[in-house]
Write a protein that holds these residues in place. Sequence first.
Motif, PDB file in Angstrom:
ATOM      1  N   ASP A   1       0.684  -1.284  -0.043  1.00 27.99           N
ATOM      2  CA  ASP A   1      -0.056   0.086  -0.064  1.00 27.99           C
ATOM      3  C   ASP A   1       0.745   1.188   0.008  1.00 27.99           C
ATOM      4  OD1 ASP A   1      -2.322  -1.350   0.061  1.00 27.99           O
ATOM      5  OD2 ASP A   1      -2.789  -1.168   2.239  1.00 27.99           O
ATOM      6  N   CYS A   2       1.873   1.191   0.947  1.00 32.14           N
ATOM      7  CA  CYS A   2       2.999   2.381   0.867  1.00 32.14           C
ATOM      8  C   CYS A   2       3.639   2.762  -0.624  1.00 32.14           C
ATOM      9  CB  CYS A   2       3.816   2.282   2.057  1.00 32.14           C
ATOM     10  SG  CYS A   2       3.032   2.392   3.480  1.00 32.14           S
ATOM     11  N   ALA A   3       3.955   1.572  -1.049  1.00 26.05           N
ATOM     12  CA  ALA A   3       4.678   1.471  -2.443  1.00 26.05           C
ATOM     13  C   ALA A   3       3.810   2.040  -3.464  1.00 26.05           C
ATOM     14  CB  ALA A   3       5.172   0.242  -2.810  1.00 26.05           C
ATOM     15  N   MET A   4       2.499   1.689  -3.272  1.00 28.02           N
ATOM     16  CA  MET A   4       1.452   2.257  -4.414  1.00 28.02           C
ATOM     17  C   MET A   4       1.342   3.786  -4.194  1.00 28.02           C
ATOM     18  SD  MET A   4       0.157   0.006  -6.404  1.00 28.02           S
ATOM     19  CE  MET A   4      -1.559   1.048  -6.871  1.00 28.02           C
TER      20      MET A   4
ATOM     21  N   ARG B   1       5.163  -7.224  -7.577  1.00 29.01           N
ATOM     22  CA  ARG B   1       5.550  -7.477  -8.959  1.00 29.01           C
ATOM     23  C   ARG B   1       4.177  -7.257  -9.866  1.00 29.01           C
ATOM     24  NH1 ARG B   1       8.981  -6.477 -11.702  1.00 29.01           N
ATOM     25  NH2 ARG B   1       8.776  -8.423 -13.083  1.00 29.01           N
ATOM     26  N   ARG B   2       2.927  -7.565  -9.165  1.00 26.37           N
ATOM     27  CA  ARG B   2       1.650  -7.335  -9.994  1.00 26.37           C
ATOM     28  C   ARG B   2       1.257  -5.908 -10.146  1.00 26.37           C
ATOM     29  NH1 ARG B   2      -0.743 -10.621  -7.003  1.00 26.37           N
ATOM     30  NH2 ARG B   2      -1.761  -9.427  -5.452  1.00 26.37           N
ATOM     31  N   GLU B   3       1.662  -5.051  -9.009  1.00 29.18           N
ATOM     32  CA  GLU B   3       0.878  -3.635  -8.844  1.00 29.18           C
ATOM     33  C   GLU B   3       1.804  -2.314  -9.077  1.00 29.18           C
ATOM     34  OE1 GLU B   3      -2.230  -3.691  -5.634  1.00 29.18           O
ATOM     35  OE2 GLU B   3      -2.309  -5.794  -5.673  1.00 29.18           O
ATOM     36  N   ILE B   4       2.943  -2.774  -8.941  1.00 27.50           N
ATOM     37  CA  ILE B   4       4.095  -1.587  -8.994  1.00 27.50           C
ATOM     38  C   ILE B   4       4.810  -1.506 -10.116  1.00 27.50           C
ATOM     39  CG2 ILE B   4       5.570  -0.324  -7.798  1.00 27.50           C
ATOM     40  CD1 ILE B   4       3.123  -0.716  -6.184  1.00 27.50           C
ATOM     41  N   SER B   5       4.921  -0.566 -11.029  1.00 26.86           N
ATOM     42  CA  SER B   5       5.317  -0.361 -12.211  1.00 26.86           C
ATOM     43  C   SER B   5       6.645   0.362 -12.098  1.00 26.86           C
ATOM     44  CB  SER B   5       4.559   0.327 -13.348  1.00 26.86           C
ATOM     45  OG  SER B   5       4.227   1.468 -12.831  1.00 26.86           O
ATOM     46  N   ILE B   6       6.973   0.924 -11.052  1.00 30.10           N
ATOM     47  CA  ILE B   6       8.397   1.626 -11.009  1.00 30.10           C
ATOM     48  C   ILE B   6       9.222   0.557 -10.450  1.00 30.10           C
ATOM     49  CG2 ILE B   6       7.542   3.870 -10.741  1.00 30.10           C
ATOM     50  CD1 ILE B   6       7.908   3.746  -7.829  1.00 30.10           C
ATOM     51  N   PRO B   7      10.531   0.577 -10.465  1.00 26.89           N
ATOM     52  CA  PRO B   7      11.668  -0.356 -10.013  1.00 26.89           C
ATOM     53  C   PRO B   7      11.114  -0.635  -8.540  1.00 26.89           C
ATOM     54  CG  PRO B   7      12.797   1.023 -11.458  1.00 26.89           C
ATOM     55  CD  PRO B   7      11.062   1.897 -11.051  1.00 26.89           C
ATOM     56  N   VAL B   8      11.059  -1.831  -7.897  1.00 25.09           N
ATOM     57  CA  VAL B   8      11.043  -2.185  -6.624  1.00 25.09           C
ATOM     58  C   VAL B   8      12.098  -3.060  -6.224  1.00 25.09           C
ATOM     59  CG1 VAL B   8       9.822  -3.505  -4.972  1.00 25.09           C
ATOM     60  CG2 VAL B   8       8.534  -2.128  -6.668  1.00 25.09           C
ATOM     61  N   HIS B   9      12.862  -2.795  -5.271  1.00 23.09           N
ATOM     62  CA  HIS B   9      14.153  -3.345  -4.604  1.00 23.09           C
ATOM     63  C   HIS B   9      13.777  -3.899  -3.534  1.00 23.09           C
ATOM     64  CE1 HIS B   9      17.398  -1.262  -7.576  1.00 23.09           C
ATOM     65  NE2 HIS B   9      16.327  -1.629  -8.127  1.00 23.09           N
ATOM     66  N   PRO B  10      13.548  -5.453  -3.259  1.00 23.26           N
ATOM     67  CA  PRO B  10      13.201  -5.864  -1.963  1.00 23.26           C
ATOM     68  C   PRO B  10      14.519  -5.903  -1.015  1.00 23.26           C
ATOM     69  CG  PRO B  10      12.099  -7.188  -3.352  1.00 23.26           C
ATOM     70  CD  PRO B  10      13.156  -6.240  -4.259  1.00 23.26           C
ATOM     71  N   ILE B  11      14.278  -5.727   0.212  1.00 18.22           N
ATOM     72  CA  ILE B  11      15.535  -6.066   1.090  1.00 18.22           C
ATOM     73  C   ILE B  11      15.494  -7.339   1.492  1.00 18.22           C
ATOM     74  CG2 ILE B  11      14.117  -5.584   3.357  1.00 18.22           C
ATOM     75  CD1 ILE B  11      16.710  -4.178   4.339  1.00 18.22           C
ATOM     76  N   VAL B  12      16.895  -7.845   1.705  1.00 20.01           N
ATOM     77  CA  VAL B  12      17.072  -9.462   1.962  1.00 20.01           C
ATOM     78  C   VAL B  12      17.708  -9.252   3.211  1.00 20.01           C
ATOM     79  CG1 VAL B  12      18.194 -11.411   1.746  1.00 20.01           C
ATOM     80  CG2 VAL B  12      17.153 -10.236  -0.366  1.00 20.01           C
ATOM     81  N   ARG B  13      16.983  -9.399   4.405  1.00 24.27           N
ATOM     82  CA  ARG B  13      17.512  -9.147   5.999  1.00 24.27           C
ATOM     83  C   ARG B  13      16.463 -10.527   6.624  1.00 24.27           C
ATOM     84  NH1 ARG B  13      17.230  -4.504  10.099  1.00 24.27           N
ATOM     85  NH2 ARG B  13      18.884  -5.009  11.485  1.00 24.27           N
ATOM     86  N   PRO B  14      17.043 -11.337   7.242  1.00 26.57           N
ATOM     87  CA  PRO B  14      16.134 -12.353   8.074  1.00 26.57           C
ATOM     88  C   PRO B  14      16.069 -11.918   9.316  1.00 26.57           C
ATOM     89  CG  PRO B  14      18.535 -12.987   7.765  1.00 26.57           C
ATOM     90  CD  PRO B  14      18.621 -11.930   7.199  1.00 26.57           C
ATOM     91  N   ARG B  15      16.799 -11.060   9.883  1.00 29.11           N
ATOM     92  CA  ARG B  15      16.429 -10.651  11.220  1.00 29.11           C
ATOM     93  C   ARG B  15      16.935  -9.339  11.601  1.00 29.11           C
ATOM     94  NH1 ARG B  15      21.201 -10.454  13.387  1.00 29.11           N
ATOM     95  NH2 ARG B  15      22.982 -11.980  12.838  1.00 29.11           N
ATOM     96  N   GLY B  16      16.287  -8.831  12.664  1.00 29.97           N
ATOM     97  CA  GLY B  16      16.909  -7.455  13.056  1.00 29.97           C
ATOM     98  C   GLY B  16      18.377  -7.670  13.878  1.00 29.97           C
TER      99      GLY B  16
END
Length: 250
Positions: free
Chosen positions: A12-15, A47-62
């Motif tokens: 939602d925030c990405a939108m 992937r379905r709803e955002i057309s600008i580049p999306v870079h997910p974070i890869v971090r398994p824990r704090g």
Amino acid sequence: MTTLEICCYGVDCAMTAQQAGADRVELCAAPREGGLTPSAGSLEAARREISIPVHPIVRPRGGDFCYTAREFEIMKSDVARIRDMGFPGLVIGMLDEEAHIDRARMRQIMALCDGVQVTFHRAFDLCHSPNRALDELTALGVARVLTSGQQQSAENGIALLKELNEQSEGPIIMAGAGVRLSNLQKFLDSGLCEVHSSASRLVTSPMRYRKAGVSMCSDAEMDEFSRYCVDSDVVEAMKSVMQLNTVRVA
């Protein structure tokens, strides 16, 4: 050209960020942990709803960025999933016990990415030597480094940010941590072409009934009936400043 990346804790925030003119989204979960790997469902929706580049974070824990063997295997699996889903980039970082870049593991990550842009995140701000780290990340082939200049806020780290930006022979230096509309011009004046911001505002829960005395968080004082969301007005204003700066420089 200047680039505005918005840190988004949810699709939602990405939108909202996309509609307000953001150039790119860093997609995360768990804001109170500083950002963790998004769920499979969030990745699919992005992937379905955002057309600008999306870079997910890869971090398994704090916590710190020195990972166990099991955690590293999980990270590699997440990287492969993000790659196979067609994301153009991802955000990751890891250090060894001496707070240097974990080059052996980062080499494995880079091999897995296979054309996916890699941003090395603010693990950089905990590393032992930023200049050495930048040289190592350059050799690894990372696309950019997200950093506050090894300070609590990027505004306090501007001197190092400028130094790293002038030194870099490859990775883009992207300022992040406390980048706001009120201080944005300082980063642009320092020669930085990419900034990272949450551009957020506090939103109150729509729930009318609120159970007293029960918390889902170990911090019982935490307000669980409010959360930070991307503020479209702030994103629009920041993007406008960056566009005007580009015109002025040209």
